[in-house]
Design an enzyme around this catalytic site. Structure first.
Site, PDB file in Angstrom:
ATOM      1  N   PRO A 179       0.789  -1.241   0.000  1.00 32.61           N
ATOM      2  CA  PRO A 179       0.000   0.000   0.000  1.00 32.61           C
ATOM      3  C   PRO A 179       0.822   1.293   0.000  1.00 32.61           C
ATOM      4  CG  PRO A 179      -0.913  -1.571   1.575  1.00 32.61           C
ATOM      5  CD  PRO A 179       0.377  -2.156   1.086  1.00 32.61           C
ATOM      6  N   THR A 196       3.054   2.403  -5.211  1.00 31.85           N
ATOM      7  CA  THR A 196       3.148   3.862  -5.361  1.00 31.85           C
ATOM      8  C   THR A 196       3.459   4.437  -3.986  1.00 31.85           C
ATOM      9  OG1 THR A 196       1.473   3.794  -7.089  1.00 31.85           O
ATOM     10  CG2 THR A 196       1.948   5.940  -6.121  1.00 31.85           C
ATOM     11  N   LYS A 218       4.951   8.977 -11.558  1.00 32.05           N
ATOM     12  CA  LYS A 218       3.686   8.288 -11.258  1.00 32.05           C
ATOM     13  C   LYS A 218       2.686   9.212 -10.558  1.00 32.05           C
ATOM     14  CE  LYS A 218       0.656   5.187 -10.019  1.00 32.05           C
ATOM     15  NZ  LYS A 218      -0.381   4.771 -10.937  1.00 32.05           N
TER      16      LYS A 218
HETATM   17  P1  NAD Z   1      -4.434  -3.743  -2.169  1.00 30.70           P
HETATM   18  O1  NAD Z   1      -4.789  -3.117  -0.872  1.00 30.70           O
HETATM   19  O2  NAD Z   1      -5.461  -4.481  -2.957  1.00 30.70           O
HETATM   20  O3  NAD Z   1      -3.183  -4.759  -1.958  1.00 30.70           O
HETATM   21  C1  NAD Z   1      -2.138  -4.571  -1.045  1.00 30.70           C
HETATM   22  C2  NAD Z   1      -1.765  -5.955  -0.514  1.00 30.70           C
HETATM   23  O4  NAD Z   1      -0.606  -5.845   0.297  1.00 30.70           O
HETATM   24  C3  NAD Z   1      -2.861  -6.570   0.372  1.00 30.70           C
HETATM   25  O5  NAD Z   1      -3.180  -7.860  -0.116  1.00 30.70           O
HETATM   26  C4  NAD Z   1      -2.224  -6.629   1.763  1.00 30.70           C
HETATM   27  O6  NAD Z   1      -2.656  -7.742   2.521  1.00 30.70           O
HETATM   28  C5  NAD Z   1      -0.762  -6.740   1.394  1.00 30.70           C
HETATM   29  N1  NAD Z   1       0.148  -6.308   2.441  1.00 30.70           N
HETATM   30  C6  NAD Z   1       0.143  -5.156   3.160  1.00 30.70           C
HETATM   31  N2  NAD Z   1       1.213  -5.099   3.977  1.00 30.70           N
HETATM   32  C7  NAD Z   1       1.909  -6.243   3.763  1.00 30.70           C
HETATM   33  C8  NAD Z   1       3.126  -6.775   4.295  1.00 30.70           C
HETATM   34  N3  NAD Z   1       3.813  -6.116   5.229  1.00 30.70           N
HETATM   35  N4  NAD Z   1       3.553  -7.971   3.833  1.00 30.70           N
HETATM   36  C9  NAD Z   1       2.850  -8.643   2.892  1.00 30.70           C
HETATM   37  N5  NAD Z   1       1.696  -8.192   2.349  1.00 30.70           N
HETATM   38  C10 NAD Z   1       1.244  -7.012   2.786  1.00 30.70           C
HETATM   39  O7  NAD Z   1      -3.784  -2.584  -3.055  1.00 30.70           O
HETATM   40  P2  NAD Z   1      -3.539  -2.561  -4.654  1.00 30.70           P
HETATM   41  O8  NAD Z   1      -4.706  -1.927  -5.309  1.00 30.70           O
HETATM   42  O9  NAD Z   1      -3.049  -3.898  -5.091  1.00 30.70           O
HETATM   43  O10 NAD Z   1      -2.349  -1.483  -4.698  1.00 30.70           O
HETATM   44  C11 NAD Z   1      -1.025  -1.798  -4.318  1.00 30.70           C
HETATM   45  C12 NAD Z   1      -0.127  -0.635  -4.710  1.00 30.70           C
HETATM   46  O11 NAD Z   1      -0.253  -0.382  -6.107  1.00 30.70           O
HETATM   47  C13 NAD Z   1      -0.487   0.688  -4.001  1.00 30.70           C
HETATM   48  O12 NAD Z   1       0.688   1.370  -3.703  1.00 30.70           O
HETATM   49  C14 NAD Z   1      -1.315   1.414  -5.052  1.00 30.70           C
HETATM   50  O13 NAD Z   1      -1.253   2.825  -4.877  1.00 30.70           O
HETATM   51  C15 NAD Z   1      -0.647   0.954  -6.333  1.00 30.70           C
HETATM   52  N6  NAD Z   1      -1.488   0.975  -7.547  1.00 30.70           N
HETATM   53  C16 NAD Z   1      -2.751   0.479  -7.549  1.00 30.70           C
HETATM   54  C17 NAD Z   1      -3.503   0.500  -8.722  1.00 30.70           C
HETATM   55  C18 NAD Z   1      -4.914  -0.044  -8.795  1.00 30.70           C
HETATM   56  O14 NAD Z   1      -5.592   0.193  -9.822  1.00 30.70           O
HETATM   57  N7  NAD Z   1      -5.384  -0.774  -7.785  1.00 30.70           N
HETATM   58  C19 NAD Z   1      -2.949   1.022  -9.904  1.00 30.70           C
HETATM   59  C20 NAD Z   1      -1.648   1.501  -9.875  1.00 30.70           C
HETATM   60  C21 NAD Z   1      -0.920   1.464  -8.689  1.00 30.70           C
END
Ligand code: NAD
Length: 297
Positions: free
Chosen positions: A65, A95, A170
């Protein structure tokens, strides 16, 4: 290649699946056990911790996250810095703030571990299709080292500059995206309130000067486009609270560089109000609902 993948949420899950499809051996870890189960079904090995997943890995990819999670994963008390072999490569695609990315890069370099920040654009659909855009920060040789791994998950791979440059590019992109999403929602609602069919209006704007990515790929009005979050109760996709985080990063960056970002500030306020109204875990296109009239009107 032996790859460890940490963070299997909306984005990380499908990205890890594409590494498996490309023939890599992938060991995965997520705090949520269920997120590992589905990948095990696709051939991944599930590990009991990030450290176990990363042991003997040639490459680690993380998709977490925010900055604090990434700093803790690599530089914390049980950080992967003390587990990874010299010359292994870390690719962080989360990000996060550019300062955290630079800090992680420096901390890993002390152990001769290579690092790139490689945030992505393209959303969950791009992650599933393996068509993400990667925006990479790191040296030329680190970029070349990361490229073959990124190619298994993405289509466009840009080298933005040194460590942190990927993150800066980004957040510029996401600040613009938030403005486009709020503006597109506002325009669609104005048309609907004045008797237009949102499908027809979307088609007109797609062929006119208001055309933008949200109309092309991610229409915020329910029922206009299939297979996007707005037609699925705003579930999945990119959470409002993650967009708020990105807007916070953009505004902090603007403060440091004395840049003027009035549209970004407005978008941040809109998304903050929207989150407080209970939309924090829904997709960011749900900002459309902010413009929907309530019963009292
Ligand atoms: P999400 O919340 O769906 O996934 C994050 C995952 O990380 C969760 O499954 C959580 O359990 C896991 N997690 C958290 N802390 C952890 C740790 N210490 N060890 C192991 N696992 C851990 O979020 P997402 O939508 O997949 O986004 C992830 C990143 O990508 C963010 O930084 C977001 O800003 C970026 N992003 C997301 C999108 C999108 O469309 N969803 C697009 C571009 C970038």
């Amino acid at each position: 290649m032996q790859i460890a993948f940490i963070g299997l949420g909306n984005m990380g899950g499908p990205m890890a699946a594409n590494l498996l499809k490309a023939g890599h051996q992938v060991t995965v870890f997520d705090l949520v056990r269920a997120n590992m189960d589905s990948l095990e079904g696709e051939g991944a090995k599930a590990a009991a911790s990030a450290a176990v997943a990363a042991k003997d890995a040639e490459v680690v990819v993380s998709m977490l996250p925010a900055g604090k999670h990434v700093r803790e994963l690599y530089l914390g008390e049980y950080g992967l810095r003390d587990v990874l072999n010299a010359n292994s490569l870390v690719i962080d695609s989360s990000t996060i703030d550019a300062d955290s990315a630079r800090q992680v890069g420096r901390g890993l370099a002390e152990k001769n571990i290579e690092f790139v920040d490689a945030p992505v654009s393209g959303g969950v659909a791009g992650a599933k299709a393996g068509t993400l855009t990667f925006i990479v920060g790191g040296s030329d040789s680190q970029f070349a080292h990361a490229r073959p791994v990124l190619e298994a998950m993405g289509k466009n791979i840009f080298h933005a500059g040194e460590h942190g440059a990927g993150q800066i590019a980004k957040i510029c992109n996401n600040m613009l995206l938030s403005v486009l999403m709020a503006g597109t929602s506002e325009a669609l609602k104005l048309g609907i309130d004045n008797g237009l069919d949102p499908k027809v209006l979307s088609e007109i704007m797609l062929q006119s000067s208001g055309c933008n990515w949200t109309l092309q790929k991610y229409n915020p009005c329910p029922g206009v486009m299939e297979s996007v979050p707005s037609s699925n109760g705003y579930q999945g996709g990119f959470m409002v609270d993650l967009m708020r985080k990105d807007l916070g990063l953009a505004l902090e960056t603007a403060l440091k560089s004395h840049s003027s970002t009035p549209m970004g500030s407005m978008a941040q306020s809109l998304y903050a109000i929207h989150s407080l109204k209970g939309y924090g875990k829904q997709d960011f296109s749900s900002i459309f609902e902010m413009f929907v009239k309530n019963d009292k009107q």
